[in-house]
Design a protein around this motif. Sequence first.
Motif, PDB file in Angstrom:
ATOM      1  N   LEU A 267     -10.411   3.292  14.332  1.00 18.19           N
ATOM      2  CA  LEU A 267      -9.892   2.586  13.305  1.00 18.19           C
ATOM      3  C   LEU A 267      -9.483   3.607  12.264  1.00 18.19           C
ATOM      4  O   LEU A 267     -10.275   4.512  11.813  1.00 18.19           O
ATOM      5  N   VAL A 268      -8.307   3.427  11.982  1.00 22.62           N
ATOM      6  CA  VAL A 268      -7.696   4.467  11.053  1.00 22.62           C
ATOM      7  C   VAL A 268      -7.205   4.200   9.741  1.00 22.62           C
ATOM      8  O   VAL A 268      -6.328   2.973   9.642  1.00 22.62           O
ATOM      9  N   LEU A 269      -7.241   4.725   8.592  1.00 23.91           N
ATOM     10  CA  LEU A 269      -6.882   4.347   7.378  1.00 23.91           C
ATOM     11  C   LEU A 269      -5.864   5.588   6.891  1.00 23.91           C
ATOM     12  O   LEU A 269      -6.067   6.599   6.876  1.00 23.91           O
ATOM     13  N   TYR A 270      -4.591   4.988   6.418  1.00 25.19           N
ATOM     14  CA  TYR A 270      -3.705   5.674   5.960  1.00 25.19           C
ATOM     15  C   TYR A 270      -3.392   5.613   4.468  1.00 25.19           C
ATOM     16  O   TYR A 270      -3.349   4.285   4.049  1.00 25.19           O
ATOM     17  N   ARG A 271      -3.126   6.650   3.652  1.00 23.87           N
ATOM     18  CA  ARG A 271      -3.189   6.215   2.193  1.00 23.87           C
ATOM     19  C   ARG A 271      -2.008   7.356   1.673  1.00 23.87           C
ATOM     20  O   ARG A 271      -2.074   8.329   2.183  1.00 23.87           O
ATOM     21  N   ASN A 272      -1.172   6.902   0.849  1.00 21.20           N
ATOM     22  CA  ASN A 272      -0.260   8.016   0.372  1.00 21.20           C
ATOM     23  C   ASN A 272      -0.972   9.271  -0.217  1.00 21.20           C
ATOM     24  O   ASN A 272      -2.047   9.082  -1.041  1.00 21.20           O
ATOM     25  N   GLY A 273      -0.467  10.403   0.175  1.00 24.63           N
ATOM     26  CA  GLY A 273      -0.922  11.595  -0.493  1.00 24.63           C
ATOM     27  C   GLY A 273      -2.311  12.040   0.075  1.00 24.63           C
ATOM     28  O   GLY A 273      -2.845  12.907  -0.496  1.00 24.63           O
ATOM     29  N   ALA A 275      -4.705  12.634   3.901  1.00 27.07           N
ATOM     30  CA  ALA A 275      -4.649  12.783   5.046  1.00 27.07           C
ATOM     31  C   ALA A 275      -5.326  11.424   6.060  1.00 27.07           C
ATOM     32  O   ALA A 275      -6.082  10.970   5.282  1.00 27.07           O
ATOM     33  N   LYS A 276      -5.020  11.265   7.035  1.00 26.01           N
ATOM     34  CA  LYS A 276      -5.552   9.912   7.758  1.00 26.01           C
ATOM     35  C   LYS A 276      -6.793  10.122   7.832  1.00 26.01           C
ATOM     36  O   LYS A 276      -7.153  11.187   8.018  1.00 26.01           O
ATOM     37  N   LYS A 277      -7.560   8.918   7.996  1.00 28.15           N
ATOM     38  CA  LYS A 277      -8.818   8.993   8.093  1.00 28.15           C
ATOM     39  C   LYS A 277      -9.367   8.099   9.285  1.00 28.15           C
ATOM     40  O   LYS A 277      -8.934   6.912   9.182  1.00 28.15           O
ATOM     41  N   GLU A 278     -10.146   8.669  10.173  1.00 24.80           N
ATOM     42  CA  GLU A 278     -10.637   7.637  11.123  1.00 24.80           C
ATOM     43  C   GLU A 278     -12.260   7.265  10.672  1.00 24.80           C
ATOM     44  O   GLU A 278     -13.088   8.082  10.322  1.00 24.80           O
ATOM     45  N   MET A 279     -12.138   6.126  10.366  1.00 23.36           N
ATOM     46  CA  MET A 279     -13.169   5.507   9.874  1.00 23.36           C
ATOM     47  C   MET A 279     -14.456   5.235  11.003  1.00 23.36           C
ATOM     48  O   MET A 279     -14.396   4.707  12.099  1.00 23.36           O
ATOM     49  N   GLU A 280     -15.823   5.294  10.364  1.00 19.65           N
ATOM     50  CA  GLU A 280     -16.874   5.206  11.165  1.00 19.65           C
ATOM     51  C   GLU A 280     -17.190   3.902  11.428  1.00 19.65           C
ATOM     52  O   GLU A 280     -17.084   2.925  10.497  1.00 19.65           O
ATOM     53  N   VAL A 281     -17.310   3.192  12.708  1.00 18.66           N
ATOM     54  CA  VAL A 281     -17.561   1.829  12.939  1.00 18.66           C
ATOM     55  C   VAL A 281     -18.851   1.906  13.621  1.00 18.66           C
ATOM     56  O   VAL A 281     -19.463   2.644  14.487  1.00 18.66           O
TER      57      VAL A 281
END
Length: 336
Positions: A267-273, A275-281
């Motif tokens: 599960l990936v979170l993208y936000r402006n400015g 780095a993409k984050k792979e979320m712990e699930v």
Amino acid sequence: MMKKIALLGAGFIAGVHMEGWKRVEGAEVCAFFETNLEKASAFQDKYQIPHYNSFSRLLEEEKVDIVDICLPTFLHREYTEMAASHEKHVFCEKPIALTVEDAEAMKRICERSGVKLMVGQVLRFWGEYVKARELVEEGAVGKVLSVDAFRLSLPPTWSVDSWILKPELSGGAAVDLHIHDLDYVNWLLGEPQVVFAQGVRSPQNSWDHMVTVVNYGGVIAHIEGGWMMRGDFPFTCGFRILGDEGVLEWSSRAGVNIEEREKTSPLVLYRNGEAKKEMEVREEDPYYLELEYFLDCIENNKPVERGTPEQAILALRLALAARQSAEEGEKVKLGE
């Protein structure tokens, strides 16, 4: 004290539930009901528990606290009413029923009998779906603008006499499969207001591939679902949640059915400015989690809050509205 479960059905999903119940502390499947002798024999050989081809006889001869219904959808009301009339708590696989009338009747008899009813809307326990909702609630993507969700598979081959492919018995993929993601988007966005859908009919005249657009008061959801894939197409599902500050995205492509559900992408979170984050699930079988949750609600007399009859009925109403929209070629307003 150990709670005794009667499992109704011996098909694929009954096996998934059986494996789940084996892990739930304080629960024991004491017997199962199945009228198909071939399936019953295989299930009994594997699990070594008593088999009944009469549900009423099972209730007479076994001490039962919970009835877990893994029968075809068109039987859900009948067996829920039998279980509730004997004051047994009911866990029922999704969809809750084929019609809102049947679903409402199931809800009423369980309320009258003072027993709990939970419906297996399993995405409310599925790690990536749960985590994404938590992140949305925390504001990780800002204000939600749109949601995409999808679920695609080969035609199901596991049902006795292919009942799942007969729209009068299953509702077609428009109800049986599509309802997972319709329920999830309801969980994310609230009350659906307007639905417009188009679809593809199977040779059995069943709506088995659906593209549904739902308006949630200005937030748009685009939901695709169907079981008309071909060849070796893998079971595919996922979502993308677009907000004014970020995007959450997840997808899974594995196996023919959910049997390879542990094979998944992050599960990936993208936000402006950033780095993409792979979320712990949380990596745990969601079918086990929903059964464990139901038992906890019963033992501690807590209200069911995930998989309630009301949530299941709303998802069914939305699925039926989508099918109506596809048939009529018009938008359908909910609540009318």
